[in-house]
Design a protein around this motif. Structure first.
Motif, PDB file in Angstrom:
ATOM      1  N   THR A 165       9.847   5.655   6.693  1.00  0.00           N
ATOM      2  CA  THR A 165       9.470   5.729   5.210  1.00  0.00           C
ATOM      3  C   THR A 165       8.266   5.764   5.077  1.00  0.00           C
ATOM      4  O   THR A 165       7.543   5.260   5.841  1.00  0.00           O
ATOM      5  CB  THR A 165       9.971   4.174   4.817  1.00  0.00           C
ATOM      6  OG1 THR A 165      11.476   3.895   4.882  1.00  0.00           O
ATOM      7  CG2 THR A 165      10.007   4.046   3.397  1.00  0.00           C
TER       8      THR A 165
ATOM      9  N   ILE B 170      14.647   6.110  11.771  1.00  0.00           N
ATOM     10  CA  ILE B 170      14.365   6.190  10.332  1.00  0.00           C
ATOM     11  C   ILE B 170      12.807   5.852  10.074  1.00  0.00           C
ATOM     12  O   ILE B 170      12.510   4.929  10.416  1.00  0.00           O
ATOM     13  CB  ILE B 170      15.406   5.305   9.546  1.00  0.00           C
ATOM     14  CG1 ILE B 170      16.552   5.504   9.772  1.00  0.00           C
ATOM     15  CG2 ILE B 170      15.088   5.023   8.129  1.00  0.00           C
ATOM     16  CD1 ILE B 170      17.720   4.517   9.449  1.00  0.00           C
TER      17      ILE B 170
ATOM     18  N   THR C 178      12.665   7.944   2.490  1.00  0.00           N
ATOM     19  CA  THR C 178      13.114   7.413   3.799  1.00  0.00           C
ATOM     20  C   THR C 178      14.221   8.289   4.206  1.00  0.00           C
ATOM     21  O   THR C 178      15.053   8.855   3.420  1.00  0.00           O
ATOM     22  CB  THR C 178      13.814   6.215   3.086  1.00  0.00           C
ATOM     23  OG1 THR C 178      12.698   5.133   2.724  1.00  0.00           O
ATOM     24  CG2 THR C 178      14.246   5.482   4.471  1.00  0.00           C
TER      25      THR C 178
ATOM     26  N   GLN D  57       9.501  -1.488   7.790  1.00  0.00           N
ATOM     27  CA  GLN D  57      10.434  -2.137   7.322  1.00  0.00           C
ATOM     28  C   GLN D  57      10.494  -3.342   8.142  1.00  0.00           C
ATOM     29  O   GLN D  57       9.581  -3.446   9.283  1.00  0.00           O
ATOM     30  CB  GLN D  57      11.997  -1.500   7.628  1.00  0.00           C
ATOM     31  CG  GLN D  57      12.326  -0.487   6.979  1.00  0.00           C
ATOM     32  CD  GLN D  57      13.421   0.222   7.232  1.00  0.00           C
ATOM     33  OE1 GLN D  57      14.342  -0.233   8.038  1.00  0.00           O
ATOM     34  NE2 GLN D  57      14.089   1.264   6.474  1.00  0.00           N
TER      35      GLN D  57
END
Length: 109
Positions: free
Chosen positions: A71, A69, A8, A94
């Motif tokens: 991941t 961001i 991440t 997310q």
């Protein structure tokens, strides 16, 4: 042998899909914060080079942008110049992310 890594981090480069021969790829870098030490106020980061291929490349460039961001699960590979790159294998989302619409098809992502 097991070669899996989950990362991440914040994307530090512009995302562009490059198509060569019969495949496409998106090469980008992420900055990952190191764990904060008890007595140190500054947070240090590590930078990693990542490559996503084909559908993952299209998804990365469409759903993310510089500063966002990301991941993902991937694997480590040695590049021809003896550096190490992370191959993106599976994207993880997310609960909160901005929904984007493909203008041409009207499809939600």
């Amino acid at each position: 042998m097991l070669n899996k890594i989950m990362m991440t981090g914040r994307i530090t480069t512009d995302l562009t899909v490059v198509t060569e021969d019969n495949y496409s790829y998106c090469k980008f870098c992420i900055a990952v914060d190191k764990q904060k030490q008890n007595s140190i106020d500054t947070i240090e980061t590590d930078t990693f080079t990542c490559i996503a291929f084909d559908d993952n490349a299209k998804s990365v460039s469409f759903l993310y942008s510089k500063g966002g961001i990301i991941t993902f699960v991937g694997s480590l590979r040695k590049a021809p110049d003896k550096s190490v790159v992370i191959i993106v294998e599976k994207l993880h989302f997310q609960n909160r992310f901005a929904v984007k619409v493909d203008v041409d098809s009207g499809q939600l992502f």
